[in-house]
Design a protein around this motif. Structure first.
Motif, PDB file in Angstrom:
ATOM      1  N   ALA A  20       0.841  -1.198   0.000  1.00 22.78           N
ATOM      2  CA  ALA A  20       0.000   0.000   0.000  1.00 22.78           C
ATOM      3  C   ALA A  20       0.879   1.251   0.000  1.00 22.78           C
ATOM      4  O   ALA A  20       1.877   1.320   0.708  1.00 22.78           O
ATOM      5  N   GLN A  21       0.513   2.196  -0.816  1.00 23.19           N
ATOM      6  CA  GLN A  21       1.251   3.452  -0.915  1.00 23.19           C
ATOM      7  C   GLN A  21       0.301   4.603  -0.654  1.00 23.19           C
ATOM      8  O   GLN A  21      -0.755   4.691  -1.288  1.00 23.19           O
ATOM      9  N   LYS A  22       0.648   5.464   0.255  1.00 25.31           N
ATOM     10  CA  LYS A  22      -0.162   6.651   0.519  1.00 25.31           C
ATOM     11  C   LYS A  22       0.210   7.718  -0.511  1.00 25.31           C
ATOM     12  O   LYS A  22       1.393   8.012  -0.702  1.00 25.31           O
ATOM     13  N   LEU A  23      -0.786   8.271  -1.174  1.00 24.33           N
ATOM     14  CA  LEU A  23      -0.548   9.302  -2.185  1.00 24.33           C
ATOM     15  C   LEU A  23      -1.202  10.600  -1.752  1.00 24.33           C
ATOM     16  O   LEU A  23      -2.298  10.605  -1.199  1.00 24.33           O
ATOM     17  N   LEU A  29       0.677   6.763  -9.076  1.00 25.64           N
ATOM     18  CA  LEU A  29       1.627   5.667  -8.926  1.00 25.64           C
ATOM     19  C   LEU A  29       1.477   4.760 -10.134  1.00 25.64           C
ATOM     20  O   LEU A  29       0.378   4.320 -10.455  1.00 25.64           O
ATOM     21  N   ASP A  30       2.579   4.514 -10.818  1.00 28.50           N
ATOM     22  CA  ASP A  30       2.577   3.628 -11.981  1.00 28.50           C
ATOM     23  C   ASP A  30       3.381   2.382 -11.655  1.00 28.50           C
ATOM     24  O   ASP A  30       4.397   2.459 -10.972  1.00 28.50           O
ATOM     25  N   TRP A  31       2.923   1.239 -12.149  1.00 30.16           N
ATOM     26  CA  TRP A  31       3.695   0.012 -12.052  1.00 30.16           C
ATOM     27  C   TRP A  31       3.353  -0.871 -13.234  1.00 30.16           C
ATOM     28  O   TRP A  31       2.361  -0.673 -13.909  1.00 30.16           O
ATOM     29  N   ARG A  32       4.201  -1.839 -13.483  1.00 29.76           N
ATOM     30  CA  ARG A  32       3.991  -2.761 -14.593  1.00 29.76           C
ATOM     31  C   ARG A  32       3.477  -4.089 -14.061  1.00 29.76           C
ATOM     32  O   ARG A  32       3.861  -4.535 -12.990  1.00 29.76           O
ATOM     33  N   ILE A  33       2.663  -4.705 -14.863  1.00 32.07           N
ATOM     34  CA  ILE A  33       2.165  -6.040 -14.566  1.00 32.07           C
ATOM     35  C   ILE A  33       2.758  -6.985 -15.611  1.00 32.07           C
ATOM     36  O   ILE A  33       2.703  -6.716 -16.807  1.00 32.07           O
ATOM     37  N   HIS A  34       3.342  -8.082 -15.154  1.00 28.00           N
ATOM     38  CA  HIS A  34       3.880  -9.100 -16.043  1.00 28.00           C
ATOM     39  C   HIS A  34       3.065 -10.366 -15.853  1.00 28.00           C
ATOM     40  O   HIS A  34       2.931 -10.853 -14.729  1.00 28.00           O
TER      41      HIS A  34
END
Length: 72
Positions: A20-23, A29-34
């Protein structure tokens, strides 16, 4: 991490979830899914708590060079 198993078909879906990231307002927040799709061996024990299933998943992730931590 979420692991989905069919129980009927030789199908498994592993979803890696981020911590979990507090923004703050306006942040993103960007991330990649593989995705990995692998055939499960017929003799693999596919049920809750299966040590052989966890070992199989670990080997497949390592084989593809994945950098994730699987927790028992």
């Amino acid at each position: 991490m979420e692991l989905y198993l069919s129980g009927v078909k030789p199908y498994m879906e592993l979803e890696i979830q981020s911590a979990a990231q507090k923004l703050k307002a306006g942040e993103s927040l960007d991330w990649r899914i593989h995705w990995m799709l692998v055939e499960l061996p017929e003799n693999l024990e596919v049920e809750v708590g299966s040590a052989s299933l966890l070992d199989f998943v670990r080997r497949e992730v390592e084989r593809t060079g994945g950098n994730i931590a699987l927790i028992n």
